[in-house]
Write an enzyme that holds these catalytic residues in place. Structure first.
Site, PDB file in Angstrom:
ATOM      1  N   ARG A  14      -4.512  10.478   4.322  1.00 20.24           N
ATOM      2  CA  ARG A  14      -3.391  11.418   4.436  1.00 20.24           C
ATOM      3  C   ARG A  14      -2.418  11.339   3.274  1.00 20.24           C
ATOM      4  O   ARG A  14      -1.794  12.337   2.901  1.00 20.24           O
ATOM      5  CB  ARG A  14      -2.606  11.130   5.717  1.00 20.24           C
ATOM      6  N   ILE A  60       7.681   6.501  17.143  1.00 22.50           N
ATOM      7  CA  ILE A  60       7.437   7.257  15.914  1.00 22.50           C
ATOM      8  C   ILE A  60       6.201   8.157  16.054  1.00 22.50           C
ATOM      9  O   ILE A  60       6.246   9.332  15.736  1.00 22.50           O
ATOM     10  CB  ILE A  60       7.239   6.308  14.698  1.00 22.50           C
ATOM     11  N   CYS A  86      -4.534  12.999  13.033  1.00 22.27           N
ATOM     12  CA  CYS A  86      -5.325  11.789  12.790  1.00 22.27           C
ATOM     13  C   CYS A  86      -5.250  10.912  14.030  1.00 22.27           C
ATOM     14  O   CYS A  86      -4.646  11.288  15.027  1.00 22.27           O
ATOM     15  CB  CYS A  86      -4.847  11.065  11.544  1.00 22.27           C
ATOM     16  N   LYS A 143       0.830  -1.212   0.000  1.00 25.28           N
ATOM     17  CA  LYS A 143       0.000   0.000   0.000  1.00 25.28           C
ATOM     18  C   LYS A 143       0.861   1.256   0.000  1.00 25.28           C
ATOM     19  O   LYS A 143       0.666   2.167  -0.800  1.00 25.28           O
ATOM     20  CB  LYS A 143      -0.915   0.007   1.240  1.00 25.28           C
ATOM     21  N   ASN A 144       1.830   1.304   0.931  1.00 26.29           N
ATOM     22  CA  ASN A 144       2.567   2.554   1.115  1.00 26.29           C
ATOM     23  C   ASN A 144       3.591   2.814   0.017  1.00 26.29           C
ATOM     24  O   ASN A 144       4.179   3.890  -0.024  1.00 26.29           O
ATOM     25  CB  ASN A 144       3.210   2.604   2.510  1.00 26.29           C
ATOM     26  N   ARG A 203       0.822  14.499  13.490  1.00 28.59           N
ATOM     27  CA  ARG A 203       1.349  14.286  12.140  1.00 28.59           C
ATOM     28  C   ARG A 203       1.448  15.565  11.295  1.00 28.59           C
ATOM     29  O   ARG A 203       0.795  15.692  10.254  1.00 28.59           O
ATOM     30  CB  ARG A 203       0.549  13.200  11.412  1.00 28.59           C
ATOM     31  N   PRO A 204       2.287  16.498  11.731  1.00 33.08           N
ATOM     32  CA  PRO A 204       2.459  17.717  10.942  1.00 33.08           C
ATOM     33  C   PRO A 204       3.192  17.469   9.624  1.00 33.08           C
ATOM     34  O   PRO A 204       3.716  16.379   9.400  1.00 33.08           O
ATOM     35  CB  PRO A 204       3.298  18.623  11.860  1.00 33.08           C
ATOM     36  N   VAL A 205       3.223  18.489   8.756  1.00 35.03           N
ATOM     37  CA  VAL A 205       3.851  18.315   7.434  1.00 35.03           C
ATOM     38  C   VAL A 205       4.899  19.405   7.152  1.00 35.03           C
ATOM     39  O   VAL A 205       5.227  19.653   6.006  1.00 35.03           O
ATOM     40  CB  VAL A 205       2.792  18.306   6.298  1.00 35.03           C
ATOM     41  N   ARG A 262      -8.940  -0.477   4.053  1.00 35.24           N
ATOM     42  CA  ARG A 262      -8.034   0.553   3.514  1.00 35.24           C
ATOM     43  C   ARG A 262      -6.665  -0.038   3.186  1.00 35.24           C
ATOM     44  O   ARG A 262      -6.000   0.418   2.275  1.00 35.24           O
ATOM     45  CB  ARG A 262      -7.839   1.665   4.544  1.00 35.24           C
ATOM     46  N   ASP A 287       4.388   0.357  12.062  1.00 31.86           N
ATOM     47  CA  ASP A 287       3.196  -0.250  11.456  1.00 31.86           C
ATOM     48  C   ASP A 287       3.012  -1.720  11.848  1.00 31.86           C
ATOM     49  O   ASP A 287       2.038  -2.350  11.433  1.00 31.86           O
ATOM     50  CB  ASP A 287       3.238  -0.116   9.927  1.00 31.86           C
ATOM     51  N   LEU A 289       8.023  19.485   7.395  1.00 31.92           N
ATOM     52  CA  LEU A 289       9.236  19.051   6.690  1.00 31.92           C
ATOM     53  C   LEU A 289       9.004  19.015   5.183  1.00 31.92           C
ATOM     54  O   LEU A 289       9.891  19.352   4.399  1.00 31.92           O
ATOM     55  CB  LEU A 289       9.703  17.666   7.155  1.00 31.92           C
TER      56      LEU A 289
HETATM   57  C1  EPZ Z   1       4.413   6.776   6.480  1.00 34.51           C
HETATM   58  O1  EPZ Z   1       3.725   7.880   7.052  1.00 34.51           O
HETATM   59  C2  EPZ Z   1       3.401   5.654   6.361  1.00 34.51           C
HETATM   60  N1  EPZ Z   1       2.293   6.090   5.530  1.00 34.51           N
HETATM   61  C3  EPZ Z   1       2.882   5.257   7.745  1.00 34.51           C
HETATM   62  O2  EPZ Z   1       2.001   4.143   7.582  1.00 34.51           O
HETATM   63  C4  EPZ Z   1       4.079   4.835   8.601  1.00 34.51           C
HETATM   64  O3  EPZ Z   1       3.625   4.543   9.905  1.00 34.51           O
HETATM   65  C5  EPZ Z   1       5.105   5.968   8.658  1.00 34.51           C
HETATM   66  O4  EPZ Z   1       5.502   6.349   7.307  1.00 34.51           O
HETATM   67  C6  EPZ Z   1       6.368   5.607   9.433  1.00 34.51           C
HETATM   68  O5  EPZ Z   1       6.954   4.482   8.866  1.00 34.51           O
HETATM   69  C7  EPZ Z   1       2.389   6.057   4.216  1.00 34.51           C
HETATM   70  O6  EPZ Z   1       3.412   5.710   3.650  1.00 34.51           O
HETATM   71  C8  EPZ Z   1       1.170   6.428   3.443  1.00 34.51           C
HETATM   72  P1  EPZ Z   1       6.658  10.025   8.638  1.00 34.51           P
HETATM   73  P2  EPZ Z   1       4.383   9.321   7.058  1.00 34.51           P
HETATM   74  O7  EPZ Z   1       6.650  11.322   7.908  1.00 34.51           O
HETATM   75  O8  EPZ Z   1       5.191   9.510   5.834  1.00 34.51           O
HETATM   76  C9  EPZ Z   1       6.595  13.295  12.144  1.00 34.51           C
HETATM   77  C10 EPZ Z   1      -0.033   2.969   7.786  1.00 34.51           C
HETATM   78  O9  EPZ Z   1      -0.660   2.416   8.722  1.00 34.51           O
HETATM   79  N2  EPZ Z   1       6.593  14.357  11.102  1.00 34.51           N
HETATM   80  O10 EPZ Z   1       7.831   9.136   8.485  1.00 34.51           O
HETATM   81  O11 EPZ Z   1       3.300  10.290   7.339  1.00 34.51           O
HETATM   82  C11 EPZ Z   1       5.320  12.468  12.154  1.00 34.51           C
HETATM   83  O12 EPZ Z   1       4.283  13.117  12.850  1.00 34.51           O
HETATM   84  C12 EPZ Z   1       0.607   4.325   7.946  1.00 34.51           C
HETATM   85  O13 EPZ Z   1       0.088   2.432   6.663  1.00 34.51           O
HETATM   86  C13 EPZ Z   1       6.646  15.687  11.476  1.00 34.51           C
HETATM   87  O14 EPZ Z   1       6.683  16.023  12.675  1.00 34.51           O
HETATM   88  O15 EPZ Z   1       5.336   9.202   8.326  1.00 34.51           O
HETATM   89  C14 EPZ Z   1       5.817  11.205  12.823  1.00 34.51           C
HETATM   90  O16 EPZ Z   1       5.830  11.386  14.215  1.00 34.51           O
HETATM   91  C15 EPZ Z   1       0.342   4.932   9.278  1.00 34.51           C
HETATM   92  N3  EPZ Z   1       6.672  16.635  10.490  1.00 34.51           N
HETATM   93  C16 EPZ Z   1       7.252  11.080  12.304  1.00 34.51           C
HETATM   94  O17 EPZ Z   1       7.606  12.376  11.844  1.00 34.51           O
HETATM   95  C17 EPZ Z   1       6.646  16.315   9.164  1.00 34.51           C
HETATM   96  O18 EPZ Z   1       6.673  17.228   8.321  1.00 34.51           O
HETATM   97  C18 EPZ Z   1       7.443  10.096  11.158  1.00 34.51           C
HETATM   98  O19 EPZ Z   1       6.448  10.318  10.185  1.00 34.51           O
HETATM   99  C19 EPZ Z   1       6.610  14.965   8.798  1.00 34.51           C
HETATM  100  C20 EPZ Z   1       6.572  13.984   9.780  1.00 34.51           C
END
Ligand code: EPZ
Length: 426
Positions: A99, A335, A123, A22-23, A128-130, A405, A313, A132
Site C-alpha cells: 500500500r 485505528i 487490505c 520501515k514506515n 483503508r480508503p485514501v 516485509r 502497530d 484524505l
Molecule cells: C500508516 O498507515 C502505517 N503504514 C501503518 O503501518 C500504521 O498502522 C498506520 O499509519 C497508523 O499508524 C505506513 O506508514 C506504510 P493512516 P496509513 O492513514 O498511513 C483511515 C504496518 O504494519 N483513513 O494513519 O495508511 C484509515 O483507514 C502498517 O507497518 C481514511 O479513512 O494509516 C485508518 O482507519 C499497517 N481515509 C485511519 O484513517 C484516508 O484517506 C488511519 O490511517 C486515509 C486514512
C-alpha cells in the site's frame, strides 16, 4: 514457502540492534522523486517492502544503488537519483502488493505535474480508503479523476499552497500533503496533522533537501513551497515498532535485552505499560534496556490511538503478552476496523480472547501451547512469534513473507539473544 519454527521457554539475554524504520524509509524513498539530485539514505532496513519500493522507483526511471552494510546490525546505504522521471504510472500489481506505493502520487504530481497511480483497495486490516490524500491534492489545485481503479492526478500549472484541514488524523495523508506542498506555489497549512515520528523524519529529510517546513511533531504543519529541492543525505530513524516488538519479547520470554539504537521517547506509551506489567525499563547510552525477572506479567488495559498514543502497530504484540498475563486485560483497537486477525491464531495456542466490535477481552492463561499458526499481516504474524517464545513445545508460523516485509532478519536477531528460533523450509 519457509516457516518459522520456535521452541518456547528460553529467556532472552543480550543485545538486539534496531534497524531503520520501515514506515519512514518507504516515504523517504518516495521523496527522492522530488529532486533531480541524488538523495542518499543511510540506516536503510533490509526488507521486502524496501525492495518493492525500490523496484517501483526504478520503473519511474530512478537510479537506485544499494551498498549493503558489512556488519550485522548496521543499516544499508541507498542512493536514489531521479534525474529524469520517465514514467508516472504505478500499476495495480505494485500498489496491491504494498500500500505504501500509493505515497508516490504526491511527489510525482508535485514534480511532474501528473501521475496515474492505482487505488490501493482494502487490505487485511480494513478498508483503508485514501480520500484524505486525494482531497488534499485537490485543495492544492490538482484535478483528480478516478477510473478503472486508477487515480489520475494532473496539475498542468503546478500545485498551489492551501489550507488543508483533516477531519481525522492520517499518517499517509499528512505525508502526501507535506510532500506535495514542498514544491507548491505559496504556503500550505496542514491542520490536524499526524504527529508520528516517521512524519518528522520525512520532514527533516525534506528540510535537508531545501524544503521550508515548520511545526513537525505538532498537529499543525506549515510548508512554504520552493521552486526546487536539491540532493541530501539522511539517516533513517530507528524503527520504533521493531524496538517495541523486541521490548515485548523480553517481557514475554523473561530475561534482559538491550535494544541498541532504540529511543525511549518514540515508544513511551508502550514502555509505561510494560512497566505497569512488571518489566524494568531503563535508558542506556546506546538505547534501552528491558528486564523481566521471570515473574508472570500483570495485565494492563490498552487502547490504540494516533501518536503519542499507543500504536496500532504494536497492538497484536501486546495482546500476545496479555494472553499470558496475570488477570484480564481489555484491548481496544481504534485505528483499523479489522485488526484482530491474530486472535483466532493465538486461540489455537490456548489464548482466551473474546472479541466484541473494536474490543478484545483477554483473560490471561498460565501457559500457551505451541501450534501451527499463520496470520494475514505483518504485526499479527510477529505476535505469533512472540507467543511462541513462551509457549510449551513447538510453534510453527506460516506465511512468513509477511514477516519479511517488515522485520529485518527477525530470526537472526532473536536467536542471537538465546531464542530457539529458525527458518525452515516447508
Ligand atoms: C500508516 O498507515 C502505517 N503504514 C501503518 O503501518 C500504521 O498502522 C498506520 O499509519 C497508523 O499508524 C505506513 O506508514 C506504510 P493512516 P496509513 O492513514 O498511513 C483511515 C504496518 O504494519 N483513513 O494513519 O495508511 C484509515 O483507514 C502498517 O507497518 C481514511 O479513512 O494509516 C485508518 O482507519 C499497517 N481515509 C485511519 O484513517 C484516508 O484517506 C488511519 O490511517 C486515509 C486514512
Amino acid at each position: 514457502m519457509d516457516r518459522i519454527r520456535i521452541r518456547g521457554g528460553n529467556p532472552l539475554k543480550g543485545e538486539i540492534p534496531i534497524s531503520g524504520a520501515k514506515n519512514a524509509a518507504l516515504k523517504l524513498m518516495a521523496a527522492s522523486l522530488l529532486t533531480a539530485e541524488p538523495l542518499t539514505l543511510t540506516n536503510v532496513p533490509r526488507l521486502a517492502d524496501v525492495r518493492a519500493m525500490a523496484e517501483l522507483l526504478v520503473s519511474f526511471g530512478v537510479g537506485v544503488q544499494v551498498t549493503m552494510a558489512a556488519k550485522f546490525g548496521e543499516g544499508d546505504t541507498m542512493k536514489l537519483e531521479a534525474r529524469e522521471i520517465t514514467s508516472v504510472f504505478a500499476s495495480y500489481d505494485m500498489v496491491r502488493k504494498m500500500r505504501a506505493s500509493f505515497q508516490v502520487l504526491a511527489p510525482l504530481v508535485a514534480r511532474q505535474r501528473q501521475a496515474k497511480v492505482s487505488l490501493p483497495g482494502g487490505c487485511a486490516i480494513g478498508a483503508r480508503p485514501v480520500e484524505l490524500h486525494l482531497n488534499a491534492l485537490e485543495a492544492m489545485g490538482a484535478k483528480i479523476d478516478l477510473a478503472e481503479g486508477y487515480v489520475t492526478a494532473t496539475a498542468p500549472d503546478g500545485l498551489k499552497g492551501a489550507e488543508i484541514v483533516f477531519p481525522f488524523v492520517s499518517v499517509g495523508a499528512t505525508e502526501t500533503a507535506m510532500m506535495a506542498a514542498t514544491l507548491a506555489r505559496g504556503t500550505t497549512k496542514i491542520v490536524n496533522a499526524a504527529r508520528e515520528p516517521e512524519i518528522s523524519d520525512l520532514g527533516n529529510c525534506l528540510i535537508a533537501m531545501g524544503a521550508e517546513i515548520w511545526g513537525l511533531g505538532s498537529s499543525e504543519i506549515t510548508v512554504v513551497g520552493v521552486e526546487k529541492l536539491h540532493g541530501a543525505a539522511h539517516r533513517v530513524m530507528a524503527d520504533r515498532i521493531e524496538a517495541g516488538t523486541y521490548a515485548i519479547a523480553a517481557a514475554i520470554a523473561g530475561g534482559e535485552i538491550e535494544l541498541v539504537g532504540a529511543s525511549h521517547d518514540t515508544i513511551a506509551s508502550l514502555l509505561s505499560l510494560l512497566t505497569k506489567a512488571g518489566a524494568e525499563v531503563s535508558s542506556t547510552p546506546r538505547g534501552l534496556k528491558i528486564h523481566m525477572n521471570g515473574t508472570r506479567p500483570k495485565s494492563v488495559d490498552v487502547t490504540t490511538a494516533p501518536y503519542p498514543g499507543f500504536p496500532t502497530d504494536l497492538q497484536a504484540q501486546i495482546m500476545a503478552l496479555m494472553a499470558v498475563a496475570d488477570g484480564t486485560s481489555v484491548v481496544k483497537e481504534k485505528i483499523f476496523e479489522n485488526r484482530f486477525m491474530h486472535v483466532p491464531e493465538l486461540a489455537r495456542m490456548g489464548a482466551q480472547v473474546r472479541i466484541d466490535g473494536d474490543t478484545a477481552t483477554v483473560r490471561g492463561v498460565e501457559k500457551l501451547k505451541g501450534a501451527q499458526v499463520m496470520a494475514t499481516d505483518l504485526r499479527a504474524s510477529v505476535s505469533l512469534v512472540l507467543a511462541g517464545l513462551v509457549a510449551d513445545g513447538e510453534t510453527n508460523v506460516g506465511r512468513i513473507y509477511h514477516l519479511d516485509r517488515g522485520f529485518d532478519r527477525l530470526e537472526e536477531k532473536l536467536s542471537r539473544v538465546g531464542a530457539d528460533i529458525a527458518r525452515v523450509p516447508e
